[in-house]
Design a protein around this motif. Structure first.
Motif, PDB file in Angstrom:
ATOM      1  N   PRO A 141       5.903  18.068  14.018  1.00 36.95           N
ATOM      2  CA  PRO A 141       6.702  19.282  13.790  1.00 36.95           C
ATOM      3  C   PRO A 141       7.951  19.025  12.952  1.00 36.95           C
ATOM      4  N   VAL A 142       8.566  17.857  13.109  1.00 38.53           N
ATOM      5  CA  VAL A 142       9.751  17.537  12.311  1.00 38.53           C
ATOM      6  C   VAL A 142       9.381  17.457  10.832  1.00 38.53           C
ATOM      7  N   ALA A 143       8.230  16.834  10.536  1.00 37.71           N
ATOM      8  CA  ALA A 143       7.777  16.743   9.149  1.00 37.71           C
ATOM      9  C   ALA A 143       7.485  18.129   8.578  1.00 37.71           C
ATOM     10  N   ALA A 144       6.872  19.001   9.386  1.00 37.28           N
ATOM     11  CA  ALA A 144       6.541  20.345   8.907  1.00 37.28           C
ATOM     12  C   ALA A 144       7.795  21.148   8.582  1.00 37.28           C
ATOM     13  N   VAL A 145       8.833  21.014   9.415  1.00 30.38           N
ATOM     14  CA  VAL A 145      10.073  21.763   9.196  1.00 30.38           C
ATOM     15  C   VAL A 145      10.870  21.168   8.037  1.00 30.38           C
ATOM     16  N   ALA A 146      10.988  19.857   8.003  1.00 28.62           N
ATOM     17  CA  ALA A 146      11.863  19.208   7.022  1.00 28.62           C
ATOM     18  C   ALA A 146      11.223  19.068   5.646  1.00 28.62           C
ATOM     19  N   GLU A 147       9.908  18.872   5.591  1.00 24.84           N
ATOM     20  CA  GLU A 147       9.258  18.576   4.318  1.00 24.84           C
ATOM     21  C   GLU A 147       8.282  19.649   3.849  1.00 24.84           C
ATOM     22  N   GLY A 148       8.020  20.641   4.681  1.00 21.30           N
ATOM     23  CA  GLY A 148       7.139  21.722   4.271  1.00 21.30           C
ATOM     24  C   GLY A 148       5.669  21.369   4.386  1.00 21.30           C
ATOM     25  N   PRO A 149       4.812  22.114   3.671  1.00 16.62           N
ATOM     26  CA  PRO A 149       3.363  21.882   3.750  1.00 16.62           C
ATOM     27  C   PRO A 149       2.992  20.473   3.308  1.00 16.62           C
ATOM     28  N   PRO A 150       1.874  19.947   3.787  1.00 11.94           N
ATOM     29  CA  PRO A 150       1.435  18.607   3.363  1.00 11.94           C
ATOM     30  C   PRO A 150       1.189  18.563   1.863  1.00 11.94           C
ATOM     31  N   PRO A 151       1.467  17.426   1.225  1.00 13.02           N
ATOM     32  CA  PRO A 151       1.228  17.315  -0.224  1.00 13.02           C
ATOM     33  C   PRO A 151      -0.263  17.181  -0.521  1.00 13.02           C
ATOM     34  N   VAL A 174      10.772   6.633  14.915  1.00 11.30           N
ATOM     35  CA  VAL A 174      11.928   6.143  14.159  1.00 11.30           C
ATOM     36  C   VAL A 174      11.527   4.961  13.280  1.00 11.30           C
ATOM     37  N   PHE A 175      10.767   4.034  13.838  1.00 11.47           N
ATOM     38  CA  PHE A 175      10.391   2.819  13.110  1.00 11.47           C
ATOM     39  C   PHE A 175       9.559   3.143  11.871  1.00 11.47           C
ATOM     40  N   PHE A 176       8.553   3.996  12.008  1.00 12.50           N
ATOM     41  CA  PHE A 176       7.669   4.296  10.879  1.00 12.50           C
ATOM     42  C   PHE A 176       8.419   4.982   9.742  1.00 12.50           C
ATOM     43  N   VAL A 177       9.325   5.900  10.080  1.00  8.55           N
ATOM     44  CA  VAL A 177      10.086   6.594   9.036  1.00  8.55           C
ATOM     45  C   VAL A 177      10.970   5.602   8.280  1.00  8.55           C
ATOM     46  N   LEU A 178      11.636   4.706   9.016  1.00  7.88           N
ATOM     47  CA  LEU A 178      12.503   3.722   8.374  1.00  7.88           C
ATOM     48  C   LEU A 178      11.711   2.758   7.493  1.00  7.88           C
ATOM     49  N   VAL A 179      10.554   2.306   7.982  1.00  7.61           N
ATOM     50  CA  VAL A 179       9.722   1.386   7.195  1.00  7.61           C
ATOM     51  C   VAL A 179       9.177   2.087   5.960  1.00  7.61           C
ATOM     52  N   TYR A 180       8.784   3.353   6.110  1.00 14.82           N
ATOM     53  CA  TYR A 180       8.270   4.110   4.961  1.00 14.82           C
ATOM     54  C   TYR A 180       9.351   4.221   3.885  1.00 14.82           C
ATOM     55  N   ALA A 181      10.571   4.552   4.325  1.00 15.17           N
ATOM     56  CA  ALA A 181      11.674   4.676   3.371  1.00 15.17           C
ATOM     57  C   ALA A 181      11.977   3.337   2.700  1.00 15.17           C
ATOM     58  N   VAL A 202       0.836  -1.204   0.000  1.00 17.94           N
ATOM     59  CA  VAL A 202       0.000   0.000   0.000  1.00 17.94           C
ATOM     60  C   VAL A 202       0.872   1.255   0.000  1.00 17.94           C
ATOM     61  N   THR A 203       1.906   1.260   0.838  1.00 21.55           N
ATOM     62  CA  THR A 203       2.798   2.419   0.898  1.00 21.55           C
ATOM     63  C   THR A 203       3.527   2.621  -0.424  1.00 21.55           C
ATOM     64  N   HIS A 204       4.031   1.527  -0.975  1.00 23.20           N
ATOM     65  CA  HIS A 204       4.811   1.617  -2.214  1.00 23.20           C
ATOM     66  C   HIS A 204       3.966   2.099  -3.391  1.00 23.20           C
ATOM     67  N   GLU A 205       2.706   1.672  -3.446  1.00 25.56           N
ATOM     68  CA  GLU A 205       1.880   1.934  -4.618  1.00 25.56           C
ATOM     69  C   GLU A 205       1.076   3.227  -4.534  1.00 25.56           C
ATOM     70  N   PHE A 206       0.657   3.651  -3.334  1.00 23.49           N
ATOM     71  CA  PHE A 206      -0.333   4.719  -3.244  1.00 23.49           C
ATOM     72  C   PHE A 206       0.103   5.970  -2.478  1.00 23.49           C
ATOM     73  N   LEU A 207       1.167   5.884  -1.676  1.00 24.40           N
ATOM     74  CA  LEU A 207       1.540   7.028  -0.846  1.00 24.40           C
ATOM     75  C   LEU A 207       2.708   7.791  -1.465  1.00 24.40           C
ATOM     76  N   PRO A 208       2.809   9.102  -1.182  1.00 22.46           N
ATOM     77  CA  PRO A 208       3.869   9.919  -1.801  1.00 22.46           C
ATOM     78  C   PRO A 208       5.253   9.444  -1.412  1.00 22.46           C
ATOM     79  N   ALA A 209       6.115   9.239  -2.406  1.00 26.35           N
ATOM     80  CA  ALA A 209       7.423   8.620  -2.174  1.00 26.35           C
ATOM     81  C   ALA A 209       8.403   9.560  -1.486  1.00 26.35           C
ATOM     82  N   ASP A 210       8.206  10.866  -1.623  1.00 28.63           N
ATOM     83  CA  ASP A 210       9.199  11.818  -1.124  1.00 28.63           C
ATOM     84  C   ASP A 210       8.808  12.441   0.211  1.00 28.63           C
TER      85      ASP A 210
END
Length: 313
Positions: A189-199, A75-82, A24-32
């Motif tokens: 907050p880390v996502a907001a600073v590092a990645e900007g506004p939500p896609p 930490v776990f979710f970010v690593l799995v997402y990547a 699901v993550t690989h096919e439908f969610l934003p990769a970046d």
């Protein structure tokens, strides 16, 4: 025996749901947007569980929730997402299958659960199956993706056993809600600073996030931590081998990834490892006794389903 098999069946909900999460993550969610994706996965699921349990942390659970939320969620979710974005579904899920051995060793150190011969044999057979599934000659496997998946495995193994060590003083649903909420609040907050506004998200992405948050997170983590409460860590870790089985089968059936005879043999070995590590009379007897950690807790924290004092919001 029948009761323990029901706990195994409930626990199996988690790795099966996590196995579908890779696709699901690989096919439908934003990769970046790994930070955004992890935050949207964690925070809504934590808030849903909080609404169901209607409890807030008490005592040491304020800082325990923060520690477990950081390890098991942020930490776990970010690593799995990547890893899900960098690797094929089958490879991403099978790297995580090394976790049974890691969980057994960490459980031995942290909660005095010495792995039994059947658990070690099941882990060895399961790992052999994982190697067969991974060593398929597929070219172009991302090294950063494999490293991300391996790091996720180690972080989650330590975090899950730490949760098992502390779980006697809180209800499973509540402690799961606290971890997910804390992890989501760390990420936002880390996502907001590092990645900007939500896609901007289309309908398939919104539905995918709903599935990831409610099924692959809220339901799956509640089932997993319930299993850790009632079963030996070695058994739970081996049930986790259903994660790569699900990932490989889903990648084959839905994503069109090639399933070789070598992978089929690997899947058979993984399932054999799970069956070999199922609870026996001896392991049930051992898991029914308080561990060295639990024996040191006050009686009121070991009794009852949730134990301990609880404050309701």
């Amino acid at each position: 025996m029948e009761t323990n098999l029901r706990w195994v069946a409930l626990t199996a909900v988690a790795p099966v749901a996590w196995g579908t999460n890779y696709y699901v993550t690989h096919e439908f969610l934003p990769a970046d947007r790994p930070l955004f994706g992890a935050a949207v996965r964690a925070l809504p699921s934590g808030l849903v569980l909080l609404a169901l349990c209607r409890q807030r942390p008490h005592g040491a659970w304020w800082w325990r929730s923060a520690v477990l939320g950081l390890l098991n969620v942020s930490v776990f979710f970010v690593l799995v997402y990547a890893a899900s974005q960098l690797l094929p579904t089958s490879v991403a899920s099978t790297v995580m299958a090394v976790s049974p051995l890691a969980m057994m060793l960490i459980a031995w150190a942290l909660v005095s659960e010495r792995p039994g011969i059947s658990h070690l044999a099941g882990a060895a057979i399961g790992l052999g199956g994982v190697c067969l599934m991974l060593l398929t000659g597929v070219g172009g496997v991302s090294v950063p993706g494999v490293l991300a998946s391996a790091a996720a495995m180690l972080v989650s193994a330590f975090g899950h056993i730490l949760a098992k060590r502390w779980s006697t003083s809180a209800d499973v649903l509540a402690s799961t809600a606290w971890q997910l909420t804390a992890g989501g609040l760390f990420l936002l907050p880390v996502a907001a600073v590092a990645e900007g506004p939500p896609p901007a998200l289309d309908t398939p992405a919104l539905l995918a996030f709903g599935y990831v948050a409610l099924v692959a997170t809220a339901l799956a983590f509640t089932a997993w931590f319930t299993g850790l409460r009632h079963l030996p860590a070695g058994t739970v870790g081996l049930v986790g081998l259903l994660n790569p089985v699900t990932g490989v089968l889903l990648g084959t059936v839905v994503a069109g990834e090639k399933l070789t005879a070598q992978q089929l043999c690997g899947l058979a070995l993984v399932l054999a490892g799970v069956v070999l590590g199922r609870p026996t009379r001896a392991s049930r007897h051992d898991s029914g006794r308080p561990s060295a950690v639990n024996r040191d807790l006050p009686c009121q924290e070991r009794s009852g389903e949730g134990g301990g004092r609880r404050l309701r919001s």
